[in-house]
Design a protein around this motif. Structure first.
Motif, short mmCIF file in Angstrom:
data_model
loop_
_atom_site.label_atom_id
_atom_site.label_comp_id
_atom_site.label_asym_id
_atom_site.label_seq_id
_atom_site.Cartn_x
_atom_site.Cartn_y
_atom_site.Cartn_z
N MET A 25 0.83 -1.20 0.00
CA MET A 25 0.00 0.00 0.00
C MET A 25 0.86 1.26 0.00
O MET A 25 0.47 2.28 -0.56
N ASN A 26 2.03 1.17 0.62
CA ASN A 26 2.94 2.31 0.64
C ASN A 26 3.30 2.73 -0.79
O ASN A 26 3.30 3.92 -1.12
N LEU A 27 3.58 1.74 -1.65
CA LEU A 27 3.91 2.03 -3.04
C LEU A 27 2.73 2.68 -3.76
O LEU A 27 2.91 3.63 -4.54
N VAL A 28 1.54 2.19 -3.51
CA VAL A 28 0.34 2.76 -4.12
C VAL A 28 0.18 4.22 -3.71
O VAL A 28 -0.12 5.09 -4.55
N LEU A 29 0.40 4.51 -2.43
CA LEU A 29 0.29 5.90 -1.96
C LEU A 29 1.35 6.79 -2.61
O LEU A 29 1.07 7.95 -2.94
N TRP A 30 2.55 6.27 -2.79
CA TRP A 30 3.60 7.03 -3.47
C TRP A 30 3.20 7.30 -4.92
O TRP A 30 3.41 8.41 -5.43
N ILE A 31 2.65 6.32 -5.59
CA ILE A 31 2.24 6.49 -6.99
C ILE A 31 1.13 7.53 -7.10
O ILE A 31 1.17 8.42 -7.95
N ILE A 32 0.14 7.42 -6.22
CA ILE A 32 -0.97 8.40 -6.24
C ILE A 32 -0.45 9.79 -5.94
O ILE A 32 -0.81 10.76 -6.62
N ALA A 33 0.40 9.92 -4.92
CA ALA A 33 0.96 11.23 -4.57
C ALA A 33 1.79 11.79 -5.72
O ALA A 33 1.71 12.99 -6.03
N GLY A 34 2.55 10.94 -6.39
CA GLY A 34 3.34 11.38 -7.53
C GLY A 34 2.47 11.86 -8.68
O GLY A 34 2.75 12.89 -9.30
#
Length: 124
Positions: A1-10
């Motif tokens: 989920m951390n990666l998903v949040l990074w992708i969305i934030a990016g």
């Protein structure tokens, strides 16, 4: 989920950085001609302020955790974007620009996911 949040934030950062720079650098008339008809309802100063806030939010989504300085700015920036998208949707609704509201809702939901994740279970 951390990666998903990074992708969305990016993704949000890219969208709002581009939109903010456009609002800061282009004159109001050119923005209106390029499809941002809502700019007719606001002063030039307000449009520039919106652009600066979008740029700051984009920076706030990415730089704090990368630099490990005050990562709490990530969810705060996301909440700021949620509020901006609510205001944008209201503006488009008042102007009867209903198709534009869909984009606002998508961006609002993405920002809300980042705010939830970074304030909650996936905080830095």
């Amino acid at each position: 989920m951390n990666l998903v949040l990074w992708i969305i934030a990016g993704l949000l950062a890219v969208v709002f950085l581009g939109a903010g720079v456009m609002k800061v650098l282009q004159p109001k008339e050119k923005l209106a001609e390029s499809g941002l008809a809502w700019t007719e309802s606001f002063s030039t100063g307000t449009i520039k302020l919106i652009g600066v806030l979008e740029i700051l939010a984009a920076i706030g989504l990415i730089l704090p955790p990368l630099l490990d300085i005050a990562p709490v700015f990530v969810p705060l920036a996301a909440v700021g974007l949620v509020l901006m998208m609510i205001a944008a949707a209201v503006t488009h609704g008042r102007r009867k620009e209903y198709p534009m509201i869909a984009g606002n809702v998508v961006l609002l939901l993405l920002a809300a996911v980042v705010a939830w994740g970074r304030f909650g279970p996936y905080a830095f």
